[in-house]
Design a protein around this motif. Structure first.
Motif, PDB file in Angstrom:
ATOM      1  N   ALA A  32     -10.588   6.925   7.694  1.00  0.00           N
ATOM      2  CA  ALA A  32      -9.162   7.108   7.946  1.00  0.00           C
ATOM      3  C   ALA A  32      -8.530   7.958   6.838  1.00  0.00           C
ATOM      4  O   ALA A  32      -8.815   7.763   5.661  1.00  0.00           O
ATOM      5  CB  ALA A  32      -8.466   5.749   8.024  1.00  0.00           C
ATOM      6  N   PRO A  33      -7.653   8.898   7.204  1.00  0.00           N
ATOM      7  CA  PRO A  33      -7.010   9.728   6.175  1.00  0.00           C
ATOM      8  C   PRO A  33      -6.077   8.931   5.276  1.00  0.00           C
ATOM      9  O   PRO A  33      -5.813   9.331   4.135  1.00  0.00           O
ATOM     10  CB  PRO A  33      -6.252  10.784   6.975  1.00  0.00           C
ATOM     11  N   MET A  34      -5.572   7.793   5.749  1.00  0.00           N
ATOM     12  CA  MET A  34      -4.682   6.976   4.923  1.00  0.00           C
ATOM     13  C   MET A  34      -5.425   6.354   3.744  1.00  0.00           C
ATOM     14  O   MET A  34      -4.824   6.053   2.719  1.00  0.00           O
ATOM     15  CB  MET A  34      -4.026   5.873   5.759  1.00  0.00           C
ATOM     16  N   ASP A  35      -6.730   6.144   3.890  1.00  0.00           N
ATOM     17  CA  ASP A  35      -7.514   5.578   2.791  1.00  0.00           C
ATOM     18  C   ASP A  35      -7.409   6.450   1.548  1.00  0.00           C
ATOM     19  O   ASP A  35      -7.151   5.955   0.446  1.00  0.00           O
ATOM     20  CB  ASP A  35      -8.986   5.436   3.183  1.00  0.00           C
ATOM     21  N   ASP A  36      -7.614   7.737   1.733  1.00  0.00           N
ATOM     22  CA  ASP A  36      -7.548   8.656   0.597  1.00  0.00           C
ATOM     23  C   ASP A  36      -6.136   8.702   0.008  1.00  0.00           C
ATOM     24  O   ASP A  36      -5.968   8.770  -1.208  1.00  0.00           O
ATOM     25  CB  ASP A  36      -7.979  10.063   1.019  1.00  0.00           C
ATOM     26  N   TYR A  37      -5.138   8.624   0.864  1.00  0.00           N
ATOM     27  CA  TYR A  37      -3.755   8.635   0.372  1.00  0.00           C
ATOM     28  C   TYR A  37      -3.482   7.425  -0.517  1.00  0.00           C
ATOM     29  O   TYR A  37      -2.916   7.551  -1.594  1.00  0.00           O
ATOM     30  CB  TYR A  37      -2.770   8.665   1.546  1.00  0.00           C
ATOM     31  N   PHE A  38      -3.887   6.253  -0.057  1.00  0.00           N
ATOM     32  CA  PHE A  38      -3.647   5.046  -0.841  1.00  0.00           C
ATOM     33  C   PHE A  38      -4.399   5.092  -2.166  1.00  0.00           C
ATOM     34  O   PHE A  38      -3.868   4.715  -3.204  1.00  0.00           O
ATOM     35  CB  PHE A  38      -4.057   3.790  -0.065  1.00  0.00           C
ATOM     36  N   ILE A  39      -5.633   5.536  -2.138  1.00  0.00           N
ATOM     37  CA  ILE A  39      -6.439   5.589  -3.359  1.00  0.00           C
ATOM     38  C   ILE A  39      -5.837   6.564  -4.359  1.00  0.00           C
ATOM     39  O   ILE A  39      -5.761   6.290  -5.562  1.00  0.00           O
ATOM     40  CB  ILE A  39      -7.897   5.950  -3.024  1.00  0.00           C
ATOM     41  N   GLU A  40      -5.361   7.707  -3.898  1.00  0.00           N
ATOM     42  CA  GLU A  40      -4.831   8.722  -4.801  1.00  0.00           C
ATOM     43  C   GLU A  40      -3.426   8.409  -5.307  1.00  0.00           C
ATOM     44  O   GLU A  40      -3.066   8.764  -6.431  1.00  0.00           O
ATOM     45  CB  GLU A  40      -4.829  10.086  -4.099  1.00  0.00           C
ATOM     46  N   ASN A  41      -2.577   7.755  -4.501  1.00  0.00           N
ATOM     47  CA  ASN A  41      -1.160   7.611  -4.845  1.00  0.00           C
ATOM     48  C   ASN A  41      -0.697   6.197  -5.155  1.00  0.00           C
ATOM     49  O   ASN A  41       0.467   6.011  -5.497  1.00  0.00           O
ATOM     50  CB  ASN A  41      -0.309   8.163  -3.701  1.00  0.00           C
ATOM     51  N   SER A  42      -1.545   5.208  -5.030  1.00  0.00           N
ATOM     52  CA  SER A  42      -1.067   3.829  -5.176  1.00  0.00           C
ATOM     53  C   SER A  42      -0.580   3.525  -6.587  1.00  0.00           C
ATOM     54  O   SER A  42       0.440   2.858  -6.762  1.00  0.00           O
ATOM     55  CB  SER A  42      -2.151   2.836  -4.760  1.00  0.00           C
ATOM     56  N   GLN A  43      -1.267   4.014  -7.590  1.00  0.00           N
ATOM     57  CA  GLN A  43      -0.840   3.706  -8.962  1.00  0.00           C
ATOM     58  C   GLN A  43       0.459   4.431  -9.327  1.00  0.00           C
ATOM     59  O   GLN A  43       1.357   3.842  -9.920  1.00  0.00           O
ATOM     60  CB  GLN A  43      -1.933   4.049  -9.965  1.00  0.00           C
ATOM     61  N   SER A  44       0.591   5.669  -8.931  1.00  0.00           N
ATOM     62  CA  SER A  44       1.807   6.402  -9.285  1.00  0.00           C
ATOM     63  C   SER A  44       3.029   5.911  -8.495  1.00  0.00           C
ATOM     64  O   SER A  44       4.142   5.908  -9.024  1.00  0.00           O
ATOM     65  CB  SER A  44       1.608   7.901  -9.064  1.00  0.00           C
ATOM     66  N   GLU A  45       2.854   5.500  -7.245  1.00  0.00           N
ATOM     67  CA  GLU A  45       3.983   5.061  -6.435  1.00  0.00           C
ATOM     68  C   GLU A  45       4.369   3.601  -6.662  1.00  0.00           C
ATOM     69  O   GLU A  45       5.533   3.246  -6.550  1.00  0.00           O
ATOM     70  CB  GLU A  45       3.677   5.279  -4.953  1.00  0.00           C
ATOM     71  N   SER A  46       3.384   2.752  -6.955  1.00  0.00           N
ATOM     72  CA  SER A  46       3.699   1.330  -7.080  1.00  0.00           C
ATOM     73  C   SER A  46       3.572   0.796  -8.494  1.00  0.00           C
ATOM     74  O   SER A  46       4.127  -0.248  -8.807  1.00  0.00           O
ATOM     75  CB  SER A  46       2.783   0.521  -6.157  1.00  0.00           C
ATOM     76  N   GLY A  47       2.821   1.453  -9.331  1.00  0.00           N
ATOM     77  CA  GLY A  47       2.606   0.973 -10.693  1.00  0.00           C
ATOM     78  C   GLY A  47       1.498  -0.063 -10.782  1.00  0.00           C
ATOM     79  O   GLY A  47       1.223  -0.580 -11.861  1.00  0.00           O
ATOM     80  N   LEU A  56      -0.942  -4.573  -0.448  1.00  0.00           N
ATOM     81  CA  LEU A  56      -0.410  -5.854   0.010  1.00  0.00           C
ATOM     82  C   LEU A  56       1.046  -6.070  -0.366  1.00  0.00           C
ATOM     83  O   LEU A  56       1.832  -6.554   0.433  1.00  0.00           O
ATOM     84  CB  LEU A  56      -1.246  -7.008  -0.553  1.00  0.00           C
ATOM     85  N   PHE A  57       1.411  -5.739  -1.580  1.00  0.00           N
ATOM     86  CA  PHE A  57       2.741  -6.106  -2.047  1.00  0.00           C
ATOM     87  C   PHE A  57       3.761  -4.968  -2.026  1.00  0.00           C
ATOM     88  O   PHE A  57       4.958  -5.228  -1.997  1.00  0.00           O
ATOM     89  CB  PHE A  57       2.655  -6.696  -3.453  1.00  0.00           C
ATOM     90  N   ASP A  58       3.325  -3.727  -2.032  1.00  0.00           N
ATOM     91  CA  ASP A  58       4.289  -2.627  -2.038  1.00  0.00           C
ATOM     92  C   ASP A  58       4.378  -1.922  -0.687  1.00  0.00           C
ATOM     93  O   ASP A  58       5.465  -1.719  -0.161  1.00  0.00           O
ATOM     94  CB  ASP A  58       3.936  -1.615  -3.125  1.00  0.00           C
ATOM     95  N   TYR A  59       3.252  -1.545  -0.129  1.00  0.00           N
ATOM     96  CA  TYR A  59       3.283  -0.814   1.133  1.00  0.00           C
ATOM     97  C   TYR A  59       3.521  -1.747   2.323  1.00  0.00           C
ATOM     98  O   TYR A  59       4.172  -1.377   3.281  1.00  0.00           O
ATOM     99  CB  TYR A  59       1.981  -0.030   1.340  1.00  0.00           C
TER     100      TYR A  59
END
Length: 88
Positions: A32-47, A56-59
């Motif tokens: 799924a293309p969303m997998d790569d999005y979450f892996i690349e942007n999760s730390q910068s967008e959610s901390g 689980l807690f932000d998206y």
């Protein structure tokens, strides 16, 4: 009689769940293309340092809150059904 009915219902439930589980199929990892999005942007967008925690807690925070409410309601209902009643 009631005990036999409980055993039969339990066995039927286990058999039904077994049929359901054997019919499950899982996709290819990383498909799924969303997998790569979450892996690349999760730390910068959610901390969050953990991708699972970020999802689980932000998206999906409201969805997780709804699942927790359903689990709480199920546990409360089970407790109320199986509690012992005092004979007054």
């Amino acid at each position: 009689m009631r005990r036999r009915l409980s055993i039969v219902l339990t066995l039927l439930t286990v058999m039904m769940l077994g049929v359901i589980v054997t019919g499950l199929s899982f996709g290819e990892p990383g498909a799924a293309p969303m997998d790569d999005y979450f892996i690349e942007n999760s730390q910068s967008e959610s901390g969050a340092n953990n991708v699972v925690t970020a999802v689980l807690f932000d998206y999906r925070g409201l969805d997780t809150l709804g699942e927790a409410a359903v689990l709480f309601t199920a546990a409360l209902g089970t407790t109320l059904i199986f509690r012992r009643r005092r004979d007054d």
